[in-house]
Design a protein around this motif. Structure first.
Motif, PDB file in Angstrom:
ATOM      1  N   ILE A  35      20.516 -70.328  47.384  1.00 61.14           N
ATOM      2  CA  ILE A  35      20.628 -71.471  46.488  1.00 61.14           C
ATOM      3  C   ILE A  35      20.903 -71.040  45.054  1.00 61.14           C
ATOM      4  N   SER A  36      20.026 -70.270  44.490  1.00 60.60           N
ATOM      5  CA  SER A  36      20.244 -69.822  43.108  1.00 60.60           C
ATOM      6  C   SER A  36      19.761 -68.383  42.933  1.00 60.60           C
ATOM      7  N   PRO A  37      20.689 -67.446  43.012  1.00 67.30           N
ATOM      8  CA  PRO A  37      20.311 -66.045  42.821  1.00 67.30           C
ATOM      9  C   PRO A  37      19.749 -65.832  41.418  1.00 67.30           C
ATOM     10  N   THR A  38      18.669 -65.084  41.326  1.00 60.83           N
ATOM     11  CA  THR A  38      18.043 -64.828  40.028  1.00 60.83           C
ATOM     12  C   THR A  38      17.619 -63.376  39.923  1.00 60.83           C
ATOM     13  N   VAL A  39      17.404 -62.968  38.688  1.00 59.82           N
ATOM     14  CA  VAL A  39      16.837 -61.657  38.400  1.00 59.82           C
ATOM     15  C   VAL A  39      15.963 -61.824  37.161  1.00 59.82           C
ATOM     16  N   GLY A  40      14.770 -61.249  37.212  1.00 63.10           N
ATOM     17  CA  GLY A  40      13.868 -61.322  36.065  1.00 63.10           C
ATOM     18  C   GLY A  40      14.385 -60.473  34.919  1.00 63.10           C
ATOM     19  N   TRP A  41      14.035 -60.859  33.707  1.00 63.11           N
ATOM     20  CA  TRP A  41      14.522 -60.139  32.526  1.00 63.11           C
ATOM     21  C   TRP A  41      14.144 -58.669  32.580  1.00 63.11           C
ATOM     22  N   LYS A  42      12.858 -58.411  32.743  1.00 62.59           N
ATOM     23  CA  LYS A  42      12.366 -57.033  32.750  1.00 62.59           C
ATOM     24  C   LYS A  42      12.813 -56.290  34.008  1.00 62.59           C
ATOM     25  N   HIS A  43      12.896 -57.002  35.131  1.00 63.94           N
ATOM     26  CA  HIS A  43      13.358 -56.375  36.370  1.00 63.94           C
ATOM     27  C   HIS A  43      14.811 -55.914  36.243  1.00 63.94           C
ATOM     28  N   ALA A  44      15.609 -56.660  35.508  1.00 64.00           N
ATOM     29  CA  ALA A  44      17.005 -56.250  35.313  1.00 64.00           C
ATOM     30  C   ALA A  44      17.056 -54.913  34.586  1.00 64.00           C
ATOM     31  N   VAL A  45      16.314 -54.814  33.503  1.00 59.89           N
ATOM     32  CA  VAL A  45      16.291 -53.571  32.726  1.00 59.89           C
ATOM     33  C   VAL A  45      15.720 -52.431  33.570  1.00 59.89           C
ATOM     34  N   ASP A  46      14.574 -52.680  34.200  1.00 59.38           N
ATOM     35  CA  ASP A  46      13.904 -51.630  34.972  1.00 59.38           C
ATOM     36  C   ASP A  46      14.757 -51.146  36.136  1.00 59.38           C
ATOM     37  N   SER A  47      15.367 -52.074  36.858  1.00 63.06           N
ATOM     38  CA  SER A  47      16.155 -51.671  38.033  1.00 63.06           C
ATOM     39  C   SER A  47      17.378 -50.856  37.622  1.00 63.06           C
ATOM     40  N   GLY A  90      16.830 -59.005  24.040  1.00 63.79           N
ATOM     41  CA  GLY A  90      16.643 -57.559  24.115  1.00 63.79           C
ATOM     42  C   GLY A  90      16.842 -57.027  25.521  1.00 63.79           C
ATOM     43  N   CYS A  91      16.340 -57.769  26.511  1.00 62.13           N
ATOM     44  CA  CYS A  91      16.510 -57.358  27.915  1.00 62.13           C
ATOM     45  C   CYS A  91      17.986 -57.381  28.317  1.00 62.13           C
ATOM     46  N   VAL A  92      18.711 -58.428  27.909  1.00 62.75           N
ATOM     47  CA  VAL A  92      20.146 -58.511  28.221  1.00 62.75           C
ATOM     48  C   VAL A  92      20.870 -57.329  27.590  1.00 62.75           C
ATOM     49  N   GLU A  93      20.615 -57.092  26.321  1.00 68.13           N
ATOM     50  CA  GLU A  93      21.329 -56.034  25.601  1.00 68.13           C
ATOM     51  C   GLU A  93      20.977 -54.649  26.126  1.00 68.13           C
ATOM     52  N   ASP A  94      19.716 -54.420  26.457  1.00 72.48           N
ATOM     53  CA  ASP A  94      19.323 -53.131  27.049  1.00 72.48           C
ATOM     54  C   ASP A  94      19.990 -52.930  28.406  1.00 72.48           C
ATOM     55  N   SER A  95      20.025 -53.980  29.210  1.00 71.99           N
ATOM     56  CA  SER A  95      20.658 -53.896  30.533  1.00 71.99           C
ATOM     57  C   SER A  95      22.136 -53.573  30.405  1.00 71.99           C
ATOM     58  N   LEU A  96      22.811 -54.201  29.455  1.00 69.20           N
ATOM     59  CA  LEU A  96      24.232 -53.939  29.257  1.00 69.20           C
ATOM     60  C   LEU A  96      24.473 -52.491  28.828  1.00 69.20           C
ATOM     61  N   LYS A  97      23.642 -51.983  27.924  1.00 68.38           N
ATOM     62  CA  LYS A  97      23.779 -50.586  27.480  1.00 68.38           C
ATOM     63  C   LYS A  97      23.585 -49.617  28.643  1.00 68.38           C
ATOM     64  N   ILE A  98      22.566 -49.870  29.438  1.00 72.92           N
ATOM     65  CA  ILE A  98      22.293 -48.989  30.579  1.00 72.92           C
ATOM     66  C   ILE A  98      23.451 -49.045  31.573  1.00 72.92           C
ATOM     67  N   ALA A  99      23.981 -50.233  31.808  1.00 72.67           N
ATOM     68  CA  ALA A  99      25.113 -50.378  32.737  1.00 72.67           C
ATOM     69  C   ALA A  99      26.332 -49.618  32.231  1.00 72.67           C
TER      70      ALA A  99
END
Length: 180
Positions: A49-61, A104-113
């Motif tokens: 229905i609606s795929p989701t990812v937690g803010w911190k889980h995105a960064v951590d994963s 911050g979580c979005v930006e950190d995730s983008l940098k890591i990616a």
């Protein structure tokens, strides 16, 4: 990033012990905590229905995948399977409608990616190493049409600002990591 073990070869001499030392790259399994995070993120993204990812889980994963990408196949499978979905969900956020922590979580995730893709491109230089299967992630991060960068226009007279400087920062990060 790949841990190495120093192994003495048989027949080493006492005169110069460094002559017969070879560096052996040994893959090792990620810790159970990393597997747990990857499984939780994967389960959230596989919802119909609606795929989701937690803010911190995105960064951590993504951070765990970066740490173990060269050491274990599980990290590579995680990034190839879910990396694009994670980044897509994060880039669909409206910069002006989320809090400072979430930005911050979005930006950190983008940098890591960006670092993950850069490292993967570098590892694909040798013949026979196969194609870079996660290059699409970089295309998404550099796409200036994504909601996070451009903002939104909910009404004809209202324009919510985005964060185009984050896109530029990620382009610069890719250059600093030795990207093309």
């Amino acid at each position: 990033m790949t841990p190495s073990a120093v192994k003495m070869e048989e027949g080493s001499s006492d005169e110069n012990p460094n002559d017969d030392i070879s560096i052996v790259s040994q893959p090792y399994p990620p810790p159970p905590g990393a597997i747990r995070v990857w499984n939780e993120v994967g389960a959230g993204l596989e919802r119909n229905i609606s795929p989701t990812v937690g803010w911190k889980h995105a960064v951590d994963s993504l951070d765990l995948a970066l740490q173990y990408m060269e050491a274990t196949e599980a990290a590579r499978v995680f990034i190839e399977t879910y990396g694009k979905d994670i980044i897509s969900i994060l880039l669909d956020q409206q910069h002006s409608k989320i809090g400072k922590y979430e930005r911050g979580c979005v930006e950190d995730s983008l940098k890591i990616a960006v670092i993950i893709v850069s490292n993967d491109i570098k590892s694909k230089v040798s013949p026979g190493s196969g194609p870079c299967r996660i290059l699409d992630i970089l295309g998404m991060i550099f796409n200036d049409k994504r909601t996070y960068y451009k903002g939104s226009k909910p009404y004809w007279n209202l324009n919510l600002p985005g964060a185009p400087e984050i896109r530029q920062n990620n382009i610069n990060k890719f250059r600093m990591c030795g990207g093309f």
